[in-house]
Design a protein around this motif. Structure first.
Motif, PDB file in Angstrom:
ATOM      1  N   SER A   1       0.862  -1.178   0.000  1.00 52.22           N
ATOM      2  CA  SER A   1       0.000   0.000   0.000  1.00 52.22           C
ATOM      3  C   SER A   1       0.898   1.228   0.000  1.00 52.22           C
ATOM      4  O   SER A   1       1.901   1.265   0.712  1.00 52.22           O
ATOM      5  CB  SER A   1      -0.932   0.020   1.217  1.00 52.22           C
ATOM      6  OG  SER A   1      -0.195   0.073   2.418  1.00 52.22           O
ATOM      7  N   THR A   2       0.545   2.218  -0.800  1.00 52.39           N
ATOM      8  CA  THR A   2       1.382   3.411  -0.897  1.00 52.39           C
ATOM      9  C   THR A   2       1.054   4.438   0.173  1.00 52.39           C
ATOM     10  O   THR A   2       1.787   5.405   0.347  1.00 52.39           O
ATOM     11  CB  THR A   2       1.218   4.061  -2.280  1.00 52.39           C
ATOM     12  OG1 THR A   2      -0.165   4.343  -2.502  1.00 52.39           O
ATOM     13  CG2 THR A   2       1.706   3.125  -3.372  1.00 52.39           C
TER      14      THR A   2
ATOM     15  N   ILE B   1      -6.135  -0.510  -1.810  1.00 53.80           N
ATOM     16  CA  ILE B   1      -6.472   0.873  -1.508  1.00 53.80           C
ATOM     17  C   ILE B   1      -7.864   0.916  -0.909  1.00 53.80           C
ATOM     18  O   ILE B   1      -8.700   0.032  -1.173  1.00 53.80           O
ATOM     19  CB  ILE B   1      -6.396   1.744  -2.795  1.00 53.80           C
ATOM     20  CG1 ILE B   1      -6.467   3.223  -2.462  1.00 53.80           C
ATOM     21  CG2 ILE B   1      -7.467   1.332  -3.789  1.00 53.80           C
ATOM     22  CD1 ILE B   1      -6.193   4.122  -3.656  1.00 53.80           C
TER      23      ILE B   1
ATOM     24  N   SER C   1     -11.544   2.688  -0.593  1.00 49.29           N
ATOM     25  CA  SER C   1     -12.468   3.568  -1.308  1.00 49.29           C
ATOM     26  C   SER C   1     -13.882   3.035  -1.133  1.00 49.29           C
ATOM     27  O   SER C   1     -14.088   1.812  -1.078  1.00 49.29           O
ATOM     28  CB  SER C   1     -12.108   3.633  -2.799  1.00 49.29           C
ATOM     29  OG  SER C   1     -12.893   4.601  -3.465  1.00 49.29           O
TER      30      SER C   1
ATOM     31  N   SER D   1      -0.265   1.370 -10.210  1.00 49.59           N
ATOM     32  CA  SER D   1      -0.452   2.290  -9.091  1.00 49.59           C
ATOM     33  C   SER D   1      -1.944   2.542  -8.943  1.00 49.59           C
ATOM     34  O   SER D   1      -2.647   2.736  -9.945  1.00 49.59           O
ATOM     35  CB  SER D   1       0.275   3.611  -9.341  1.00 49.59           C
ATOM     36  OG  SER D   1       1.676   3.412  -9.422  1.00 49.59           O
TER      37      SER D   1
ATOM     38  N   SER E   1      -5.139   4.780  -7.228  1.00 46.62           N
ATOM     39  CA  SER E   1      -5.542   6.035  -6.601  1.00 46.62           C
ATOM     40  C   SER E   1      -7.052   6.147  -6.708  1.00 46.62           C
ATOM     41  O   SER E   1      -7.671   5.586  -7.608  1.00 46.62           O
ATOM     42  CB  SER E   1      -4.856   7.237  -7.255  1.00 46.62           C
ATOM     43  OG  SER E   1      -5.196   7.323  -8.627  1.00 46.62           O
TER      44      SER E   1
ATOM     45  N   ASP F   1     -10.632   8.897  -5.897  1.00 47.78           N
ATOM     46  CA  ASP F   1     -11.104  10.234  -5.582  1.00 47.78           C
ATOM     47  C   ASP F   1     -12.447  10.228  -4.871  1.00 47.78           C
ATOM     48  O   ASP F   1     -13.023  11.272  -4.613  1.00 47.78           O
ATOM     49  CB  ASP F   1     -11.221  11.066  -6.861  1.00 47.78           C
ATOM     50  CG  ASP F   1     -12.229  10.493  -7.852  1.00 47.78           C
ATOM     51  OD1 ASP F   1     -13.416  10.388  -7.519  1.00 47.78           O
ATOM     52  OD2 ASP F   1     -11.831  10.160  -8.978  1.00 47.78           O
TER      53      ASP F   1
ATOM     54  N   LEU G   1     -11.918   4.942  -9.180  1.00 49.63           N
ATOM     55  CA  LEU G   1     -10.637   4.383  -8.764  1.00 49.63           C
ATOM     56  C   LEU G   1      -9.803   4.176 -10.020  1.00 49.63           C
ATOM     57  O   LEU G   1     -10.284   3.619 -11.009  1.00 49.63           O
ATOM     58  CB  LEU G   1     -10.839   3.063  -8.023  1.00 49.63           C
ATOM     59  CG  LEU G   1      -9.645   2.510  -7.235  1.00 49.63           C
ATOM     60  CD1 LEU G   1     -10.139   1.586  -6.123  1.00 49.63           C
ATOM     61  CD2 LEU G   1      -8.685   1.725  -8.121  1.00 49.63           C
TER      62      LEU G   1
ATOM     63  N   SER H   1      -6.520   2.475 -11.824  1.00 45.74           N
ATOM     64  CA  SER H   1      -5.456   1.484 -11.837  1.00 45.74           C
ATOM     65  C   SER H   1      -4.564   1.820 -13.030  1.00 45.74           C
ATOM     66  O   SER H   1      -4.952   1.619 -14.182  1.00 45.74           O
ATOM     67  CB  SER H   1      -6.034   0.067 -11.974  1.00 45.74           C
ATOM     68  OG  SER H   1      -4.992  -0.883 -12.123  1.00 45.74           O
TER      69      SER H   1
ATOM     70  N   ASP I   1       1.787   9.420 -14.714  1.00 45.34           N
ATOM     71  CA  ASP I   1       1.014   9.767 -13.527  1.00 45.34           C
ATOM     72  C   ASP I   1      -0.436   9.971 -13.946  1.00 45.34           C
ATOM     73  O   ASP I   1      -0.731  10.233 -15.120  1.00 45.34           O
ATOM     74  CB  ASP I   1       1.574  11.042 -12.879  1.00 45.34           C
ATOM     75  CG  ASP I   1       1.230  11.142 -11.396  1.00 45.34           C
ATOM     76  OD1 ASP I   1       0.565  10.223 -10.872  1.00 45.34           O
ATOM     77  OD2 ASP I   1       1.625  12.139 -10.759  1.00 45.34           O
TER      78      ASP I   1
ATOM     79  N   ALA J   1      -4.506  11.260 -12.120  1.00 41.98           N
ATOM     80  CA  ALA J   1      -5.330  11.654 -10.985  1.00 41.98           C
ATOM     81  C   ALA J   1      -6.710  11.992 -11.520  1.00 41.98           C
ATOM     82  O   ALA J   1      -6.882  12.297 -12.703  1.00 41.98           O
ATOM     83  CB  ALA J   1      -4.727  12.852 -10.249  1.00 41.98           C
TER      84      ALA J   1
END
Length: 295
Positions: free
Chosen positions: A71-72, A113, A115, A155, A157, A159, A163, A165, A205, A207
């Motif tokens: 987990s980051t 993660i 969520s 990675s 993430s 919001d 989600l 990937s 990256d 987001a």
């Protein structure tokens, strides 16, 4: 009057052969199934709500620790603290660190993660980091699952709505039931090869917000990194809908700081102590770059 049918020795042998074949087939399927390699131990009862502190403590001290290499960031979701390490995702009592539920596979864990009051675990098989399961944070009970093409490392993430990937070549967005809303980048099974806007790019990256997903990528033949802003849930998940895409000059080492509404904040390498740029698909501010500096 017809004579009653009688079973012969051949009939019995045939029936036994069929039964044996069925047993062998079921055994082979079980031995090769995902279920055989999965351990799911749920909590006897849901974790209770956390109590709210009304006073600031005079001192802070560590009460427990546990490895969570996959987990980051700390996974605190629902009423649990969750660790992800090796092949295991474990829900723990926040106060004591005691294990209250466990989910494990016999394949490597790519990441996990928190969520949507759940823990989303991603495992690696021969298609990459493709086997995805969401777990109820307070009990470890399995909910939605999905399996699709993915890179060998991703990675994660989130919001609160979507989600992400993201691998180096391929990215997917999922909604809370793990249905894919967008695929971007490499596509192996191409139904329509012209749906992706570019090919061969390295995804650096990503987001997202409820309204936008932004990707920082490096594409062949381009002088610097490219920022692409898209709809996170287009009509066709296989066909990205771009709001804007532009090359950011002198952006080696750039990273996405955040996406909020229609705006994207990008960290640019420091020629000064701190430099960030704000980009938007809103026509009122798209033509200019807002910069902030701090020392």
């Amino acid at each position: 009057m017809l004579a009653p049918e009688r079973r012969t020795r051949s009939d019995v042998i045939g029936a036994l052969a069929i039964a044996l074949a069925v047993i062998v087939a079921v055994t082979v399927v079980w031995l090769r199934s995902d279920a055989r390699g999965t351990t799911s131990v749920t909590a006897e009862s849901p974790l209770p709500p956390l109590s709210t502190s009304v006073l600031l403590p005079d001192i802070l001290k560590q009460t427990w620790e546990s490895p969570s290499a996959d987990s980051t960031a700390p996974i605190t979701v629902g009423n649990a603290v969750v660790t992800a390490d090796g092949t295991e995702v474990i829900g723990r009592d926040p106060a004591t660190g005691e294990e209250v539920w466990r989910y494990a596979r016999n394949i490597p864990l790519c990441g996990a993660i928190g969520s949507w009051d759940r823990v989303v675990s991603v495992y690696q098989d021969d298609r990459g980091c493709s086997q995805v399961t969401s777990l109820v944070a307070d009990t470890g009970a399995r909910k939605d699952q999905r399996n699709s093409d993915a890179d060998s490392a991703v990675s994660l993430s989130a919001d609160g709505t979507y989600l992400i990937s993201r691998g180096s070549e391929r990215m997917e967005l999922w909604r809370s039931d793990l249905v894919r809303t967008l695929e971007y980048g490499r596509v192996d099974a191409k139904v329509n090869p012209n749906k992706q806007p570019r090919t061969g790019c390295t995804l650096l990256d990503a987001a997202s917000s409820a309204n936008r997903v932004s990707v920082l990528e490096r594409c062949p033949g381009e002088a610097s990194n490219r920022l692409t802003v898209m709809n996170p849930a287009p009509k066709d998940a296989q066909e990205p809908e771009e709001y804007g895409s532009a090359i950011l000059l002198d952006s080696e080492g750039a990273r996405l700081l955040a996406v909020a509404g229609e705006k994207t904040a990008v960290y640019l390498p420091p020629t000064e102590p701190f430099l960030a740029s704000l980009f938007s698909t809103d026509p009122a501010i798209r033509s200019s770059t807002i910069r902030s500096r701090e020392r």
